[in-house]
Write a protein that holds these residues in place. Structure first.
Motif, PDB file in Angstrom:
ATOM      1  N   HIS A 217       0.843  -1.197   0.000  1.00 39.92           N
ATOM      2  CA  HIS A 217       0.000   0.000   0.000  1.00 39.92           C
ATOM      3  C   HIS A 217       0.873   1.240   0.000  1.00 39.92           C
ATOM      4  O   HIS A 217       1.950   1.260   0.594  1.00 39.92           O
ATOM      5  N   LEU A 218       0.378   2.280  -0.649  1.00 37.47           N
ATOM      6  CA  LEU A 218       1.054   3.569  -0.671  1.00 37.47           C
ATOM      7  C   LEU A 218       0.141   4.617  -0.058  1.00 37.47           C
ATOM      8  O   LEU A 218      -1.079   4.442  -0.039  1.00 37.47           O
ATOM      9  N   ASP A 219       0.739   5.712   0.410  1.00 39.14           N
ATOM     10  CA  ASP A 219      -0.127   6.797   0.874  1.00 39.14           C
ATOM     11  C   ASP A 219      -0.837   7.373  -0.348  1.00 39.14           C
ATOM     12  O   ASP A 219      -0.401   7.174  -1.485  1.00 39.14           O
ATOM     13  N   PRO A 220      -1.952   8.043  -0.146  1.00 42.24           N
ATOM     14  CA  PRO A 220      -2.760   8.508  -1.288  1.00 42.24           C
ATOM     15  C   PRO A 220      -1.997   9.360  -2.306  1.00 42.24           C
ATOM     16  O   PRO A 220      -2.216   9.238  -3.508  1.00 42.24           O
ATOM     17  N   LYS A 221      -1.098  10.224  -1.873  1.00 40.28           N
ATOM     18  CA  LYS A 221      -0.343  11.083  -2.791  1.00 40.28           C
ATOM     19  C   LYS A 221       0.624  10.255  -3.634  1.00 40.28           C
ATOM     20  O   LYS A 221       0.761  10.482  -4.839  1.00 40.28           O
ATOM     21  N   GLN A 222       1.310   9.289  -3.019  1.00 47.40           N
ATOM     22  CA  GLN A 222       2.214   8.425  -3.784  1.00 47.40           C
ATOM     23  C   GLN A 222       1.422   7.527  -4.728  1.00 47.40           C
ATOM     24  O   GLN A 222       1.848   7.288  -5.852  1.00 47.40           O
ATOM     25  N   GLN A 223       0.271   7.037  -4.280  1.00 48.66           N
ATOM     26  CA  GLN A 223      -0.572   6.203  -5.135  1.00 48.66           C
ATOM     27  C   GLN A 223      -1.011   6.971  -6.374  1.00 48.66           C
ATOM     28  O   GLN A 223      -0.932   6.461  -7.489  1.00 48.66           O
ATOM     29  N   LEU A 224      -1.440   8.207  -6.176  1.00 48.27           N
ATOM     30  CA  LEU A 224      -1.848   9.053  -7.303  1.00 48.27           C
ATOM     31  C   LEU A 224      -0.672   9.258  -8.261  1.00 48.27           C
ATOM     32  O   LEU A 224      -0.823   9.127  -9.475  1.00 48.27           O
ATOM     33  N   THR A 225       0.485   9.560  -7.720  1.00 46.24           N
ATOM     34  CA  THR A 225       1.664   9.805  -8.560  1.00 46.24           C
ATOM     35  C   THR A 225       2.049   8.558  -9.333  1.00 46.24           C
ATOM     36  O   THR A 225       2.352   8.634 -10.532  1.00 46.24           O
TER      37      THR A 225
ATOM     38  N   THR B 169       7.189  22.623  -8.286  1.00 51.50           N
ATOM     39  CA  THR B 169       7.491  21.231  -8.666  1.00 51.50           C
ATOM     40  C   THR B 169       8.082  20.426  -7.518  1.00 51.50           C
ATOM     41  O   THR B 169       8.232  19.210  -7.640  1.00 51.50           O
ATOM     42  N   THR B 170       8.403  21.058  -6.402  1.00 51.99           N
ATOM     43  CA  THR B 170       9.085  20.371  -5.298  1.00 51.99           C
ATOM     44  C   THR B 170       8.315  19.147  -4.808  1.00 51.99           C
ATOM     45  O   THR B 170       8.898  18.079  -4.621  1.00 51.99           O
ATOM     46  N   ALA B 171       7.018  19.286  -4.614  1.00 50.62           N
ATOM     47  CA  ALA B 171       6.218  18.147  -4.129  1.00 50.62           C
ATOM     48  C   ALA B 171       6.238  17.008  -5.138  1.00 50.62           C
ATOM     49  O   ALA B 171       6.348  15.839  -4.762  1.00 50.62           O
ATOM     50  N   TRP B 172       6.123  17.342  -6.429  1.00 49.19           N
ATOM     51  CA  TRP B 172       6.174  16.297  -7.461  1.00 49.19           C
ATOM     52  C   TRP B 172       7.543  15.627  -7.468  1.00 49.19           C
ATOM     53  O   TRP B 172       7.642  14.405  -7.577  1.00 49.19           O
ATOM     54  N   ASN B 173       8.609  16.430  -7.368  1.00 49.96           N
ATOM     55  CA  ASN B 173       9.960  15.858  -7.306  1.00 49.96           C
ATOM     56  C   ASN B 173      10.088  14.891  -6.140  1.00 49.96           C
ATOM     57  O   ASN B 173      10.642  13.801  -6.279  1.00 49.96           O
ATOM     58  N   ASN B 174       9.570  15.280  -4.987  1.00 51.73           N
ATOM     59  CA  ASN B 174       9.657  14.427  -3.795  1.00 51.73           C
ATOM     60  C   ASN B 174       8.873  13.128  -3.974  1.00 51.73           C
ATOM     61  O   ASN B 174       9.337  12.056  -3.603  1.00 51.73           O
ATOM     62  N   ARG B 175       7.677  13.232  -4.533  1.00 48.78           N
ATOM     63  CA  ARG B 175       6.860  12.035  -4.753  1.00 48.78           C
ATOM     64  C   ARG B 175       7.542  11.083  -5.738  1.00 48.78           C
ATOM     65  O   ARG B 175       7.615   9.880  -5.508  1.00 48.78           O
ATOM     66  N   LEU B 176       8.039  11.635  -6.851  1.00 47.08           N
ATOM     67  CA  LEU B 176       8.699  10.806  -7.865  1.00 47.08           C
ATOM     68  C   LEU B 176       9.968  10.166  -7.310  1.00 47.08           C
ATOM     69  O   LEU B 176      10.208   8.974  -7.505  1.00 47.08           O
ATOM     70  N   ALA B 177      10.769  10.937  -6.615  1.00 48.06           N
ATOM     71  CA  ALA B 177      12.007  10.406  -6.035  1.00 48.06           C
ATOM     72  C   ALA B 177      11.699   9.316  -5.002  1.00 48.06           C
ATOM     73  O   ALA B 177      12.394   8.301  -4.934  1.00 48.06           O
ATOM     74  N   GLY B 178      10.647   9.517  -4.226  1.00 51.95           N
ATOM     75  CA  GLY B 178      10.253   8.509  -3.230  1.00 51.95           C
ATOM     76  C   GLY B 178       9.826   7.198  -3.874  1.00 51.95           C
ATOM     77  O   GLY B 178      10.197   6.116  -3.414  1.00 51.95           O
ATOM     78  N   LEU B 179       9.051   7.290  -4.949  1.00 54.80           N
ATOM     79  CA  LEU B 179       8.623   6.075  -5.656  1.00 54.80           C
ATOM     80  C   LEU B 179       9.813   5.372  -6.311  1.00 54.80           C
ATOM     81  O   LEU B 179       9.907   4.144  -6.291  1.00 54.80           O
ATOM     82  N   ALA B 180      10.733   6.145  -6.873  1.00 56.66           N
ATOM     83  CA  ALA B 180      11.925   5.553  -7.492  1.00 56.66           C
ATOM     84  C   ALA B 180      12.802   4.894  -6.428  1.00 56.66           C
ATOM     85  O   ALA B 180      13.338   3.802  -6.650  1.00 56.66           O
ATOM     86  N   ALA B 181      12.929   5.522  -5.267  1.00 57.09           N
ATOM     87  CA  ALA B 181      13.732   4.960  -4.177  1.00 57.09           C
ATOM     88  C   ALA B 181      13.146   3.649  -3.664  1.00 57.09           C
ATOM     89  O   ALA B 181      13.884   2.798  -3.151  1.00 57.09           O
ATOM     90  N   ARG B 182      11.862   3.465  -3.823  1.00 55.34           N
ATOM     91  CA  ARG B 182      11.206   2.228  -3.410  1.00 55.34           C
ATOM     92  C   ARG B 182      11.176   1.198  -4.540  1.00 55.34           C
ATOM     93  O   ARG B 182      10.654   0.100  -4.372  1.00 55.34           O
ATOM     94  N   GLY B 183      11.703   1.559  -5.699  1.00 61.33           N
ATOM     95  CA  GLY B 183      11.751   0.631  -6.829  1.00 61.33           C
ATOM     96  C   GLY B 183      10.420   0.448  -7.529  1.00 61.33           C
ATOM     97  O   GLY B 183      10.207  -0.557  -8.200  1.00 61.33           O
ATOM     98  N   LEU B 184       9.520   1.437  -7.425  1.00 57.98           N
ATOM     99  CA  LEU B 184       8.190   1.302  -7.996  1.00 57.98           C
ATOM    100  C   LEU B 184       8.031   2.015  -9.332  1.00 57.98           C
ATOM    101  O   LEU B 184       7.053   1.790 -10.042  1.00 57.98           O
TER     102      LEU B 184
END
Length: 190
Positions: free
Chosen positions: A119-127, A155-170
């Motif tokens: 499961h992902l938090d709603p913002k990461q799931q949306l991204t 763009t900071t929030a989008w950068n953070n969401r994308l980087a977080g998903l990439a760091a998790r290998g998703l």
């Protein structure tokens, strides 16, 4: 690259933390080269009857963390997991607040039934859904298309969401000069 989770001469029951650590070491040894671009690493559970959570924690999730920590271009995917293995993967993903991509993989290499275990938090799931939908995304394009809807002004929030998903290998991370863009781990061509 495909890695068979049941090695020749071994039983289709994967159990125990110690055996999981041994499997982790074998998987790391099997990855003898880096691909030229970010690529899925299919961990094929097709021959596995049962896998315990402790085994999966010390093998699959340890490998996923290791590959992200060393900046590998491989992104682990749980392929052909039966219901029992899926449940155990979900148990570990939930306990670790993590996730892994899963799919069905044919002997010809055709991918289907792509899903997220965990499961992902709603913002990461949306991204994640937006990257999967767009097939190619960066923080600027997401800000332009969805910033107002998400009530974001930079763009900071989008950068953070994308980087977080990439760091998790998703999602897979690519570079264009100094800029980064992202693509789904698995892409199905219609």
């Amino acid at each position: 690259m495909k890695y068979n989770m049941v090695q020749p001469g071994f039983e289709p029951v994967l159990s125990g933390a110690v055996n999981g650590k041994t499997a982790f070491a074998a998987m790391v040894r099997a990855i003898d080269h880096e691909p030229p671009k970010p690529t899925a690493l299919y961990l094929d559970f097709g021959d596995v009857a049962v896998a315990t959570a402790s085994y999966l924690r010390e093998s699959v999730f340890a490998l996923k963390a290791y590959l992200r920590n060393v900046g590998s271009s491989y992104y682990p995917v749980a392929a052909n997991a039966n219901d029992s293995v899926y449940d155990e993967l979900l148990t570990i993903a939930s306990a670790r607040n993590d996730a892994i991509i899963s799919c069905s993989l044919s002997s010809q290499g055709t991918v289907s039934d792509i899903s997220l275990i965990g499961h992902l938090d709603p913002k990461q799931q949306l991204t994640l859904e937006l990257v999967n939908q767009l097939k190619d995304a960066d923080a600027v394009s997401l800000m332009e298309k969805y910033g107002e809807e998400e009530q974001l002004t930079s763009t900071t929030a989008w950068n953070n969401r994308l980087a977080g998903l990439a760091a998790r290998g998703l999602i897979r991370e690519f570079k264009r000069g100094r800029a980064k863009y992202y693509r789904p781990v698995l892409e199905v061509t219609e």
